[in-house]
Each structure stands twice: as structure tokens, then as C-alpha cells.
Design an enzyme around this catalytic site. Sequence first.
Site, PDB file in Angstrom:
ATOM      1  CG  ASP A  16      41.213  45.106  40.190  1.00  0.00           C
ATOM      2  OD1 ASP A  16      41.246  45.161  38.952  1.00  0.00           O
ATOM      3  OD2 ASP A  16      40.159  44.963  40.851  1.00  0.00           O
TER       4      ASP A  16
ATOM      5  CG  ASN B 167      30.551  51.071  38.287  1.00  0.00           C
ATOM      6  OD1 ASN B 167      30.667  52.283  38.494  1.00  0.00           O
ATOM      7  ND2 ASN B 167      31.479  50.361  37.664  1.00  0.00           N
TER       8      ASN B 167
ATOM      9  CG  HIS C 284      28.122  53.000  35.153  1.00  0.00           C
ATOM     10  ND1 HIS C 284      29.127  52.059  35.111  1.00  0.00           N
ATOM     11  CD2 HIS C 284      26.963  52.337  34.898  1.00  0.00           C
ATOM     12  CE1 HIS C 284      28.608  50.879  34.839  1.00  0.00           C
ATOM     13  NE2 HIS C 284      27.307  51.008  34.699  1.00  0.00           N
TER      14      HIS C 284
ATOM     15  CG  ASP D  86      32.869  57.318  35.324  1.00  0.00           C
ATOM     16  OD1 ASP D  86      33.328  56.159  35.244  1.00  0.00           O
ATOM     17  OD2 ASP D  86      32.095  57.815  34.488  1.00  0.00           O
TER      18      ASP D  86
ATOM     19  CD  GLU E  30      37.415  46.915  38.014  1.00  0.00           C
ATOM     20  OE1 GLU E  30      37.005  45.798  38.330  1.00  0.00           O
ATOM     21  OE2 GLU E  30      37.034  47.507  36.979  1.00  0.00           O
TER      22      GLU E  30
END
Length: 286
Positions: free
Chosen positions: A163, A171, A176, A180, A206
Site C-alpha cells: 500500500d 492527492n 488527483h 493517478d 492505492e
Amino acid sequence: MTMGMVERLRGSLVAKVFGVSFLAIHVPLLSLSLYLGLGRPADPISILVVALIATLLGSVLSYLAIFQMVSPIDRLVRAVDRYQEEGIEPFVEVRGSDGVKRLAEKVSSLVRAQEQSLSALRRQANSDPLTGLGNRRWLQNAVSLEISRALRRNQWVWVIAFDLDRFKEINDRFGHAAGDEVLMIVAEVTQRQLRPYDLIARIGGEEFCVVSADASDDFGIKAAERIRQAIEAWQPALGGVATTITASFGVFRGDPATHSFNEMLRLADDRLYSAKARGRNQVVAA
């Protein structure tokens, strides 16, 4: 009669059936005309015998000709039934250029288009559109093959759950779109550290999961460490600022004879949470 009309009649199933029927009806008359024209006896018995034989012959020829033209429809129906029951794509070879051939071609074309649409839907249902990796559903289906291979080869099944650390801050700070981009690059970086046949999926926002079969006692730990180092060394420029991305890893070595995949993933997740609690950016295997 124009050439277009001639072509339409030549390719018309109705015209062919009509032509066969017309000839079958007139075979007795043509036979009697030929019989009498050759000077054969004209007594009623002889004429009746010739008419009966010609009628029988005409009927047989008519049946064979119509069967040849129409039987592909029955084969096409059976092929479509088989497609519905077994998923076998219907294919019926039809000679000529009449309506039956066009029907078979249209059915095949429609089935291919449907299969392409279904394949696209299956890909969408089993893949992560952002990273291109498989998703949790895909992994659940694909991992059974990995477990079977491990059983045959007397190997361990390694499950690596990792993770990204403080991903929400990325973010919030950079947007965002930057988040991404990070996820896409992490997916690519991870794949470079793995063998072509190892499984990798994005199973959460994630969170990623790697599943590998290997006989060594430390394969998963070494693979996780390679991935961790590669992610940390990447340091992308987010918003013009060089940023260090790190991830925490949990590794579990499962016995395919005694552990289910869900149990393996749960235990790998437990180790992942331990890595988070111990300060992040590390691999925990026990």
C-alpha cells in the site's frame, strides 16, 4: 430485364425454389412429349407408366434440389443452439450466393460482434481502467491457476500486499491527476520487478497485490524489497517538486495444500498493517 434484376433473381432463394418446382411439375409433360416424339406406343398403359415414372423422378429430383438449398438453414439453427448452450461460435459453410448464404454470413457476423462486445465487457469487469492491471475479481479467478501450478511443482504461494504510504497527502497536495499518475507509474515499476508470469492486481484505492509461485524460502521477501526500493528510487516531479514515494509491504508464504487464497491475502494484509505501524516504507514477512 436489366442486369441488376438478373443478379437479384440469381441470388434469390425464392427464385431457385420456384425454378425447381416449375421443372418438377413439368417433368411428366416433357417426358410424355419426348416419349411420343420418339414414336413410342401411345396406348394408355404405356403413357400412364411413363407419366408415373416421370412424376416420381421429378419429385425425387425436386426434393434433392430443395434439400440442398434449404438444409443449411437447419444446420445454422443447430449451430446457433450449440452457441447458446456451449459458446461455440456458429459456422456453416454455404455455397452459392443466395439468401441462405447471406443469412449464415449475417448470423456469423452478429455473433462475432456480440463476442467482441462481451469480451470488452469482461475486460472492463476484470481490469483496473487506470493502471491496466487486473482487479480483485480478476485476481480471485486467476490465482487458482497459480495455486494449482504450485501444488504440481511442490512450491510455495507467495502473496505480497503493499500500500502506498500517505497517498491521501499526495492527492491533497498535488491533485488527483498527480495521484493517478503515481498509481500508473507504480504499477509499471512493479511489473518490471516481477517475472512475466507473476500475477499483479490493484485491489484497492492505492493497494496492490502480487501472487507468485516459487520453491525458495525467501522469494517473496526479496521480490517485495526490490519493488519497495524501485518505488522509493523513482522520485517523480509532482507539481515541479521532486517527491519521494514509498510503500509498505506485507508478505505471506502460503502452503497451497492447506491455505486458501483468501486466507493468504488476509495474513499478508496483517503484515502490511504491521509495516504501517512500524513506521512505513518497509517489508514485514512475520
